[in-house]
Design a protein around this motif. Sequence first.
Motif, PDB file in Angstrom:
ATOM      1  N   ARG A   1      -3.006  19.574 -11.685  1.00  0.00           N
ATOM      2  CA  ARG A   1      -3.504  19.029 -10.429  1.00  0.00           C
ATOM      3  C   ARG A   1      -4.849  19.644 -10.062  1.00  0.00           C
ATOM      4  O   ARG A   1      -5.758  18.950  -9.636  1.00  0.00           O
ATOM      5  CB  ARG A   1      -2.509  19.306  -9.301  1.00  0.00           C
ATOM      6  CG  ARG A   1      -1.297  18.425  -9.349  1.00  0.00           C
ATOM      7  CD  ARG A   1      -1.695  16.954  -9.133  1.00  0.00           C
ATOM      8  NE  ARG A   1      -0.655  16.046  -9.518  1.00  0.00           N
ATOM      9  CZ  ARG A   1       0.368  15.706  -8.710  1.00  0.00           C
ATOM     10  NH1 ARG A   1       0.443  16.210  -7.512  1.00  0.00           N
ATOM     11  NH2 ARG A   1       1.283  14.875  -9.118  1.00  0.00           N
TER      12      ARG A   1
ATOM     13  N   ARG B   1      -6.024  16.395 -12.965  1.00  0.00           N
ATOM     14  CA  ARG B   1      -5.187  15.553 -13.815  1.00  0.00           C
ATOM     15  C   ARG B   1      -3.898  15.225 -13.080  1.00  0.00           C
ATOM     16  O   ARG B   1      -3.613  15.755 -12.011  1.00  0.00           O
ATOM     17  CB  ARG B   1      -4.868  16.283 -15.113  1.00  0.00           C
ATOM     18  CG  ARG B   1      -6.087  16.513 -15.981  1.00  0.00           C
ATOM     19  CD  ARG B   1      -5.690  17.077 -17.324  1.00  0.00           C
ATOM     20  NE  ARG B   1      -5.304  18.485 -17.238  1.00  0.00           N
ATOM     21  CZ  ARG B   1      -4.139  18.932 -17.641  1.00  0.00           C
ATOM     22  NH1 ARG B   1      -3.237  18.103 -18.123  1.00  0.00           N
ATOM     23  NH2 ARG B   1      -3.867  20.188 -17.556  1.00  0.00           N
ATOM     24  N   ARG B   2      -3.106  14.395 -13.734  1.00  0.00           N
ATOM     25  CA  ARG B   2      -1.831  14.074 -13.123  1.00  0.00           C
ATOM     26  C   ARG B   2      -0.741  15.003 -13.663  1.00  0.00           C
ATOM     27  O   ARG B   2       0.192  15.365 -12.960  1.00  0.00           O
ATOM     28  CB  ARG B   2      -1.481  12.615 -13.372  1.00  0.00           C
ATOM     29  CG  ARG B   2      -0.338  12.118 -12.510  1.00  0.00           C
ATOM     30  CD  ARG B   2      -0.127  10.630 -12.678  1.00  0.00           C
ATOM     31  NE  ARG B   2      -1.096   9.826 -11.942  1.00  0.00           N
ATOM     32  CZ  ARG B   2      -1.792   8.816 -12.477  1.00  0.00           C
ATOM     33  NH1 ARG B   2      -1.642   8.509 -13.749  1.00  0.00           N
ATOM     34  NH2 ARG B   2      -2.639   8.132 -11.740  1.00  0.00           N
ATOM     35  N   GLY B   3      -0.856  15.322 -14.922  1.00  0.00           N
ATOM     36  CA  GLY B   3       0.095  16.278 -15.495  1.00  0.00           C
ATOM     37  C   GLY B   3       1.358  15.607 -15.957  1.00  0.00           C
ATOM     38  O   GLY B   3       1.648  14.455 -15.613  1.00  0.00           O
ATOM     39  N   GLY B   4       2.077  16.332 -16.767  1.00  0.00           N
ATOM     40  CA  GLY B   4       3.280  15.775 -17.388  1.00  0.00           C
ATOM     41  C   GLY B   4       4.481  15.799 -16.502  1.00  0.00           C
ATOM     42  O   GLY B   4       5.542  15.321 -16.873  1.00  0.00           O
ATOM     43  N   GLY B   5       4.367  16.445 -15.369  1.00  0.00           N
ATOM     44  CA  GLY B   5       5.528  16.555 -14.496  1.00  0.00           C
ATOM     45  C   GLY B   5       6.249  17.868 -14.696  1.00  0.00           C
ATOM     46  O   GLY B   5       6.148  18.507 -15.743  1.00  0.00           O
TER      47      GLY B   5
ATOM     48  N   ARG C   1      -8.483  14.242  -7.416  1.00  0.00           N
ATOM     49  CA  ARG C   1      -7.988  13.799  -8.705  1.00  0.00           C
ATOM     50  C   ARG C   1      -9.071  13.051  -9.482  1.00  0.00           C
ATOM     51  O   ARG C   1      -9.731  12.165  -8.968  1.00  0.00           O
ATOM     52  CB  ARG C   1      -6.793  12.894  -8.486  1.00  0.00           C
ATOM     53  CG  ARG C   1      -5.869  12.875  -9.665  1.00  0.00           C
ATOM     54  CD  ARG C   1      -4.576  12.199  -9.301  1.00  0.00           C
ATOM     55  NE  ARG C   1      -3.701  13.086  -8.552  1.00  0.00           N
ATOM     56  CZ  ARG C   1      -2.440  12.779  -8.315  1.00  0.00           C
ATOM     57  NH1 ARG C   1      -1.925  11.644  -8.728  1.00  0.00           N
ATOM     58  NH2 ARG C   1      -1.685  13.613  -7.640  1.00  0.00           N
ATOM     59  N   ILE C   2      -9.271  13.445 -10.706  1.00  0.00           N
ATOM     60  CA  ILE C   2     -10.289  12.816 -11.538  1.00  0.00           C
ATOM     61  C   ILE C   2      -9.646  11.745 -12.400  1.00  0.00           C
ATOM     62  O   ILE C   2     -10.268  10.749 -12.737  1.00  0.00           O
ATOM     63  CB  ILE C   2     -10.950  13.865 -12.448  1.00  0.00           C
ATOM     64  CG1 ILE C   2     -11.546  15.001 -11.612  1.00  0.00           C
ATOM     65  CG2 ILE C   2     -12.013  13.237 -13.314  1.00  0.00           C
ATOM     66  CD1 ILE C   2     -11.970  16.186 -12.414  1.00  0.00           C
ATOM     67  N   VAL C   3      -8.418  11.956 -12.755  1.00  0.00           N
ATOM     68  CA  VAL C   3      -7.764  11.110 -13.737  1.00  0.00           C
ATOM     69  C   VAL C   3      -7.812   9.659 -13.306  1.00  0.00           C
ATOM     70  O   VAL C   3      -7.667   9.325 -12.135  1.00  0.00           O
ATOM     71  CB  VAL C   3      -6.304  11.581 -13.948  1.00  0.00           C
ATOM     72  CG1 VAL C   3      -5.497  11.463 -12.677  1.00  0.00           C
ATOM     73  CG2 VAL C   3      -5.640  10.823 -15.081  1.00  0.00           C
TER      74      VAL C   3
ATOM     75  N   SER D   1      -9.563  15.510 -18.548  1.00  0.00           N
ATOM     76  CA  SER D   1      -9.073  15.280 -17.199  1.00  0.00           C
ATOM     77  C   SER D   1      -9.080  13.795 -16.832  1.00  0.00           C
ATOM     78  O   SER D   1      -8.288  13.332 -16.023  1.00  0.00           O
ATOM     79  CB  SER D   1      -9.939  16.046 -16.190  1.00  0.00           C
ATOM     80  OG  SER D   1      -9.639  17.402 -16.269  1.00  0.00           O
TER      81      SER D   1
ATOM     82  N   ASP E   1      -6.231  12.171 -19.528  1.00  0.00           N
ATOM     83  CA  ASP E   1      -5.030  12.980 -19.354  1.00  0.00           C
ATOM     84  C   ASP E   1      -3.820  12.446 -20.114  1.00  0.00           C
ATOM     85  O   ASP E   1      -2.847  11.977 -19.536  1.00  0.00           O
ATOM     86  CB  ASP E   1      -4.685  13.103 -17.861  1.00  0.00           C
ATOM     87  CG  ASP E   1      -3.599  14.146 -17.634  1.00  0.00           C
ATOM     88  OD1 ASP E   1      -3.421  14.991 -18.533  1.00  0.00           O
ATOM     89  OD2 ASP E   1      -2.952  14.095 -16.580  1.00  0.00           O
TER      90      ASP E   1
ATOM     91  N   GLU F   1      -1.732  14.072 -21.443  1.00  0.00           N
ATOM     92  CA  GLU F   1      -0.601  14.955 -21.255  1.00  0.00           C
ATOM     93  C   GLU F   1       0.387  14.386 -20.243  1.00  0.00           C
ATOM     94  O   GLU F   1       1.576  14.671 -20.288  1.00  0.00           O
ATOM     95  CB  GLU F   1      -1.111  16.327 -20.794  1.00  0.00           C
ATOM     96  CG  GLU F   1      -0.083  17.440 -21.011  1.00  0.00           C
ATOM     97  CD  GLU F   1      -0.607  18.779 -20.566  1.00  0.00           C
ATOM     98  OE1 GLU F   1      -1.780  19.085 -20.845  1.00  0.00           O
ATOM     99  OE2 GLU F   1       0.167  19.532 -19.965  1.00  0.00           O
ATOM    100  N   GLN F   2      -0.122  13.593 -19.319  1.00  0.00           N
ATOM    101  CA  GLN F   2       0.778  13.056 -18.293  1.00  0.00           C
ATOM    102  C   GLN F   2       1.830  12.144 -18.896  1.00  0.00           C
ATOM    103  O   GLN F   2       2.841  11.865 -18.278  1.00  0.00           O
ATOM    104  CB  GLN F   2      -0.023  12.315 -17.229  1.00  0.00           C
ATOM    105  CG  GLN F   2      -0.744  11.105 -17.787  1.00  0.00           C
ATOM    106  CD  GLN F   2      -1.510  10.358 -16.717  1.00  0.00           C
ATOM    107  OE1 GLN F   2      -0.946  10.009 -15.692  1.00  0.00           O
ATOM    108  NE2 GLN F   2      -2.797  10.139 -16.956  1.00  0.00           N
ATOM    109  N   PHE F   3       1.591  11.703 -20.124  1.00  0.00           N
ATOM    110  CA  PHE F   3       2.576  10.838 -20.770  1.00  0.00           C
ATOM    111  C   PHE F   3       3.445  11.622 -21.762  1.00  0.00           C
ATOM    112  O   PHE F   3       4.163  11.040 -22.555  1.00  0.00           O
ATOM    113  CB  PHE F   3       1.868   9.682 -21.471  1.00  0.00           C
ATOM    114  CG  PHE F   3       0.925   8.961 -20.550  1.00  0.00           C
ATOM    115  CD1 PHE F   3       1.437   8.258 -19.450  1.00  0.00           C
ATOM    116  CD2 PHE F   3      -0.441   9.027 -20.732  1.00  0.00           C
ATOM    117  CE1 PHE F   3       0.570   7.612 -18.580  1.00  0.00           C
ATOM    118  CE2 PHE F   3      -1.302   8.379 -19.861  1.00  0.00           C
ATOM    119  CZ  PHE F   3      -0.798   7.668 -18.762  1.00  0.00           C
ATOM    120  N   GLY F   4       3.302  12.929 -21.706  1.00  0.00           N
ATOM    121  CA  GLY F   4       4.197  13.756 -22.543  1.00  0.00           C
ATOM    122  C   GLY F   4       3.609  14.119 -23.885  1.00  0.00           C
ATOM    123  O   GLY F   4       4.282  14.704 -24.714  1.00  0.00           O
TER     124      GLY F   4
ATOM    125  N   ARG G   1       6.180   6.313 -22.391  1.00  0.00           N
ATOM    126  CA  ARG G   1       6.000   6.549 -20.963  1.00  0.00           C
ATOM    127  C   ARG G   1       4.706   5.982 -20.453  1.00  0.00           C
ATOM    128  O   ARG G   1       3.697   6.105 -21.121  1.00  0.00           O
ATOM    129  CB  ARG G   1       6.030   8.048 -20.713  1.00  0.00           C
ATOM    130  CG  ARG G   1       6.004   8.391 -19.236  1.00  0.00           C
ATOM    131  CD  ARG G   1       6.283   9.853 -19.084  1.00  0.00           C
ATOM    132  NE  ARG G   1       6.090  10.283 -17.712  1.00  0.00           N
ATOM    133  CZ  ARG G   1       6.165  11.554 -17.345  1.00  0.00           C
ATOM    134  NH1 ARG G   1       6.449  12.483 -18.246  1.00  0.00           N
ATOM    135  NH2 ARG G   1       5.987  11.890 -16.100  1.00  0.00           N
TER     136      ARG G   1
END
Lengths: 488, 662, 319, 220, 159
Positions: C32, C36-40, E12-14, E58, E61, E63-66, E159
């Motif tokens: 954050r 970014r949103r991040g993986g959770g 948030r940049i993403v 960023s 990202d 990573e947000q999808f795992g 995801r």
Amino acid sequence: MAGLLFLPIAAPLVAASLAAIFGWHRWTAIVTALSAMAILGAGVTLAFFTDGESVVDSHHLVRADALSSTMLLVIGAVATLACLASIGYIDAELADGHTSPQAARLYGVLLPLFLATMALSVMAMSIGVMWVGIEATTVVTAFLVGHRRTRAALEATWKYVIICSFGIALAFLGTVLVYFAGTTGEPGNHSLDIDVLLSGAARLDPRVTSLAAGLLLLGYGAKAGLVPFHTWLADAHSQAPAPVSALMSGVLLSVAFYALLRVKSIIDLTLGEGFMRVGLIVMGLLTLAVAALLLVVQTDFKRMLAYSSMENMGIVAIAAAVGTRLAIAALLLHVLAHGVAKALVFVSSGAIQGAHGSTAIANVRAVLARSPLVGSAFTLGIVVLLGLPPFAMFASEWGVARALAAQHFGWLLGTMLVFVAIAFTGLVRAGSSMMLGAPQAGDTPFVPPRAIGGTLILGIGLSVALCFSLGPLTNLLDAAATTLGAGR
Amino acid sequence: MKRDPVASGTAVRSGTGVASGAPAVSGGVTAALGALGVVVGLRAVFGAPLHASIGWLVPFAGLRIDLDPLGGAFMALTGAVAAAVGVYAIGYARREHWARFPLVMLPVFVLTLLVVPAAGSVTTFLFGWEAMALTSLALVLTEHHRDEVRSAGLFYAVLTQIGFVAILVALVSLSSASGSGDFAGIRAAAGDLGPALRNGVFLLTVVGFGSKAGLLPLHAWLPRAHPEAPSPVSALMSAAMVNLGIYGIVRIDVQALGGGPRWWGTTLMVVGAASAVFGVLQASVSADLKRLLAYSTTENMGLIAMAIGASMLLGASGLASVAAIALTAALLHLVAHAAFKALGFLAAGSVLAGTGLRDLDRLGGLARRMPYTTVLFGIAALGATGLPLGAGFVGEWLLLQSLIHTPQGDNTLLSLVIPLSIGALALTTGLGIVAMVKAFGIGFLARPRSEGAEKAREASPTMLVGMALAALGCVVVAVAPAALGPALTRVASTLPSVGGDQGPKLGAILRLPGAAGSVSPAILAAAFAVAISLVLLLARWGVGARPAAVVRPLWAGGGPALTPRMQYTATSFAEPLQRVFDDVLRPDTDVAVTHVAESRYLIEKITFRTAQADAVEEHLYWPVVRAVAAVARGVRKAHTGSIHLYLLFGTIGLLVVIVVGR
Amino acid sequence: MALSIALAALQVLLVLVGAPLVIGAMRQVRARLEGRRGGGVGQPWRDLRKLFRKQQITPEGTTVVFRAAPFVLLGSALLIAAIIPVVSLGSPLDSSGDFVAVVGLLFLGTVALALAALDTGTAFGGMGSSRQMTVVALVEPTILLVLFTLSLRVHSANLAEIAGGTLANPAQAFSLGRVLAFASLVIVIIAETGRLPVDNPATHLELTMIHEAMTLEYAGPRLGLVEWASGMRLTVLLVLLANLFFPWGVAPGGPGLVQVLIAVAAIVAKVAVLAMALSVGETFLAKLRLFRVPELLAGSFLLGILAVTASSFLPAAGR
Amino acid sequence: MITATYTGILTLAAGSFLLAAVLIVWRRGLRATISLLAWQGVALATIPIANGVHQRSWMPIAVGIVVLALRGVLLPLLLARAVRGEDQGAREPTPLVNTTAALLVTAALTMIAYAATRPLIEHSPTPGTRAAPAAFAALLIAVFVMVSRRRAMSQAIGFLMLDNGIAATAFLITAGVPLIVELGASLDILFAMIVLGVLTDRMRQSFGDTDLNQLRELRD
Amino acid sequence: MSWATRILKVGRIVQASPAAPARTVPSPTGTRASLQIRHVDAGSCNGCELELSGAFSSVYDAEQFGARLVASPRHADALVVTGVVTHNMRGPLIDTLAATPEPKLVIAMGDCACDGGMFRNGYGVAGAVGDFVPVDVELRGCPPTPDQIVETLRKVTGR
């Protein structure tokens, strides 16, 4: 009894005459060895008769008490080893052509004469005769030291004779002054007798006696290798043939010290303990210091052994300075153990020298691996000399230490031990570099002549016999200390 | 460190044809003596003191044996080590083809080790002490054909002798001042001795006994002699002989003198802390397995000295119960150290016998060829790290507890000393872990770094049995220190200042008296087992969905197959640490670049060498040696060979006598 | 007894379940902050689940050390979770293991992993192991100093005593010594758990790795165990940080259900706050050059010494 | 013999004894030195003979005659024979201390001797004792000769002087030590001189000359 | 603290992500949203690398999808191979795949990886990725954009 008293002097004289007449033969050498054993035997026998009471011979010439018996034991034991080793030594020299039959004959004559003069010194009734005996050892040993007739041997002999004669002459002056301090001009034939002096010591003139004491200290100290007349010692001991070195290092020094002890016991009665004590402490410490320091920078193993003798004489002098019963008993044990160990070491060093043709420590390697017997003997001797248990010199040095502490000489003990530790370093370093290691190319195994091998085994046996316990010897040493008036 | 087989063969076998049964006899006798020592020692601890007096041994003094609980405990400990070593030595001596001499000396050495704690008089003590030094020296020199051994022997002999001088002066002054040559008599009279004497004796004993225990500054013999001695001897020296240095300090300073002013304890703590940190630092950068273990001995002896110092300091401050904790810490750590160091050296010996190597940089991969030895060394190494479940944990724990429980708000000295000690102790344990991880990880794991390591042979059965005995000791100390409780209590009860019923309770849970603080290695071990089984259970998660397990070659980062040369070595392992302590260790590094013949710009090979000199040696010993040598050269200059000069000496003497004597 | 065992089990469970979440939360905070949103927060749990379904690969030539290390690592972490006061001061193991033992167990795990890395015989394994041990050599002293500072007032190294002492005497909680100790313990936790600036947990450049370099050969379930254990180690250290310095909310020995619930909530909150703070801090830091790491650790050691000195010289207010 | 004469003779003997010693320091020629040594021996022998006459005892006279024979005649002759072998003009090369300094040292030594022997005189103020300082001074001078002379033979002469000095002291203060001691001592001196003579011969054979500075091979 | 304010300011940049694409590739372990990737550069011009790092930046990202890049194939579920396979990289590529635990898949990224692309006939080129290891997912493009990369990865992670 009288015969027994004369035996230690007469037996070697007989051997000397035989050698003079017949020249060097194996049998004359054996007779010499037998005469040495006779000294030992006489010492043992006399020890049984001299518990406290001294045995006096007629003619007021010789006497024996527990101290004399002890010294005879020392002389006899070391002389037996040295005479046996001489057989192998001279035979080998003759075989190699290093020596002539004439020289061998001279050696054969002088060796027993040397024993006789020492026996005379320790049994003399009069301190004058005692002086004569000790001066005679110089004369007799001069040609023994110079036996090898090399330039170095000649140099050593010259220094030996000049320095020792100078020193011992001072002792004569001291003796004269003692005589003078006791008599007020009237001559008496027995006024130098030990017992007479002891009983009349209180009447000696203190100021004259103190001058005499100083001269005697210097004079006999010269012969015992104490500073400042120590300078002959390393040269002579390193140049003499190994058996002679053994005798000189092992007993001659002690015999000279015996003389010092005798006169000390008289002078202490006149001047009190303090005078001789200061002198002995100063000379002992200086000797110890010089010896220890020269030991650590030593490059020649025979000189190293000579300095080790000096070191031990320093310890002996300090023990004598304390002068308590324990100190004197420990001193005598020290002398005995040192004598045997030195004989062992010198004889084996002779074998090492013979195998290498050199006395440089750097040239000797891996002796233990190349000649187990010689190596073991030398190593054992060094270990004994280092004062490690279970050997007798541990007990004697420990006794000296206890005596010093009991008299509140803590600082002296500490200083002494520092120098002993320095000497220890030197001996261990040199000893380990000679004895240990793997043989390299050119280091061939060597076997000593049979007679020398036998001597070494005997010496090892004697050294081992002296560990742990002395048995009846303890009483003798105690009695000897008592005869010197050491009450405590 | 590779041994030349020819040289070793000739020197070791020189002149003696040893019967094949001789190692068994020698080792058996050694082990039997050890067992006897355990029995007699334990009997003495639990109330059957032994008295004997032999007047005719040792002229002018006589020997005297007085075995009390304190001596008994040390005797039993020594005996236990000797028993394990004896069994081990059977196989070791056979494999290494020992000559007759070391075979004879080994049991004699053990005998002297047993005599020292049993000595009842100063004479007996010193006799045993020097005999011990002599026999151990002889054993150190077993492989005297190697240059390093001779150099180590010289160091050992000289430093031991200096230590002996200090001890001798201390004990002889003590006995003459108290008018008794017996320890009992000294103890009785100690109260009346003057402070100067007591202080002098204390300092001398710290120096003298400290040298035997490998404490700074007379430690330098230890990291030389212990590695160079044959391994059973190293084990005896490092696990039994050094203890006697501690014994001396306890016997004289704690028991006989009953402690002293605060600065005594402080001094001992400083010496101990310095030794511990210095030792462990050297151990962690050492690349020689046995040298590493030897430096670790200095480290652990330092910790024990620290504990004893703390006990003395606390006792002098009137904190008897905390002092008792510190003392128990010292004794317990002594036992622990004996166990894991004996095991460590025996295992190192097995490695040496199996590979001919002790250079960690050339070892590796032993786990596959020598699995039992590896496991056993692992137990030893775990013990040495001081981590829980290891033998060294409880002792260090107790030491820390004693420091924690020291009330100090109102005492400046304590407020200064205690935190610094904690710092030293902490640094020591941290570095100790590194050293042991290095020893075990580099030496036994990974892949062999040399041919010798590749062709390693597992130790023979008797060697393994000997090591197993020592390992048993490690496990007992690690898990059930309670077993030692009664003995330690008995020992502590003989010591003033911590006597009575104040010591920590070594039950299943170790509890401290009158203070909150407890730990239980046994329960921890059990709980750990439970935790591991829980993890095993966790690891079953998803097992059904999992493809079958496989064995694959190492991931070489995509490059061609890894070779053993690419592995980290002990030196590289310690390199970051060495960088950190650069200023303390002052390593000697040397980079040599060889160019190919054709061009200066192409490099054929780069050699990097780093040597680790001992800083104390560098800055203390050599200056002294140089000074002595300079004086000696001066004396030598005075002996020019000129007879005139010599006669002048005499003349000066004569003039002095004339002036003084009149 | 049964209650305390149940509590211990609860603590273990809490840490076991919570540890991946802590890691996830930290990554999430970082993501954050980076925009970014991040993986959770649950991402680590998903990763774990996947890892336990993957093939287990044993590298050729490794020994039992390699195979056992993850178990020791995780086992020690579990044991620590059972000993330390997470929700209650009444752990059944509290009398069996104090702070010293906990620190020891922690390093036991580290050592196991370092040995496993050496066991592989790869250059990176040795490198990671060497670096990790260097860190340990400097971290262990600091921890002991912190421990000493904390135990000085209560004269005990038992964790329940330390926490209880602070509870009983809150004025002590903010002495100079404790503040310094807190600071040095934070640095130590960062170093020991391989966070920035000492080690970058997200790096895939071998030459800069410490912790990751040691685990390069692990795959599948073993890797899962190692990762899980790493998370747990971080978590228990944060728990220690929380409950030793701010023990409020911790249930006493033999607590009621409400107290336990409050304690769970409290510790979750405290660890969450600490984890986030750590993560925020990390975001602002670049990784230190490897050879400057010791300087940082030496600094923390110094802080520790200062803490001890401050505590032993300056009597606390409430005394 | 009346006491005055006796005292005079003793003083004269002691004086010439000392004078001989001083002259030996002065002169460097070996032959002259040996003559002086013989003179010193005669002076020495005079002392016991005078004592004997004074005390009417034959024993000291006998000792005196022996001393005369040995130290006045035999030993100088032996030395003279040894010196005949010296090829380099039988002259002491430059000594280590030059003549002027040597004489100054001699003077200092004489004073020291007088100071040192005070207790002797106080103990027993006989005429002999009063003359003893001269003998003692000669002794110290002899030591000086040994220290400073470079030729082997010179050192042997110094040694003989030393013995003469001791003997003179002995005769002056005590009228002679017991006979056996005296005989033994004399015999020892004789042998010592013989040994020194033989050694000098050997030295000449192996070194070419008898300069003692060559004896520096043995050292540490 | 200017960093902190900037973070707050920028927020948030993403970029907003579209709805998850259909899961066309079975996840290697059957676990949704967890994909560890080992990137293998088999001979790339580094264009793909640039884009790949963009995908994890960023803005995109991944990573947000795992998805996460890891350091060791042992840790990986998928290999992302970029570039043509050069002779020198053929062996390492095969080794890397062998070192990856089952279940695993290979994503050939970029035209070069899929069929050799513009370097197909280069003298140092051994072939496309598919010639040596089985390719599960092909991602065309020269280079593929980060969006494409993320989309492909999302197809795998589901995801």
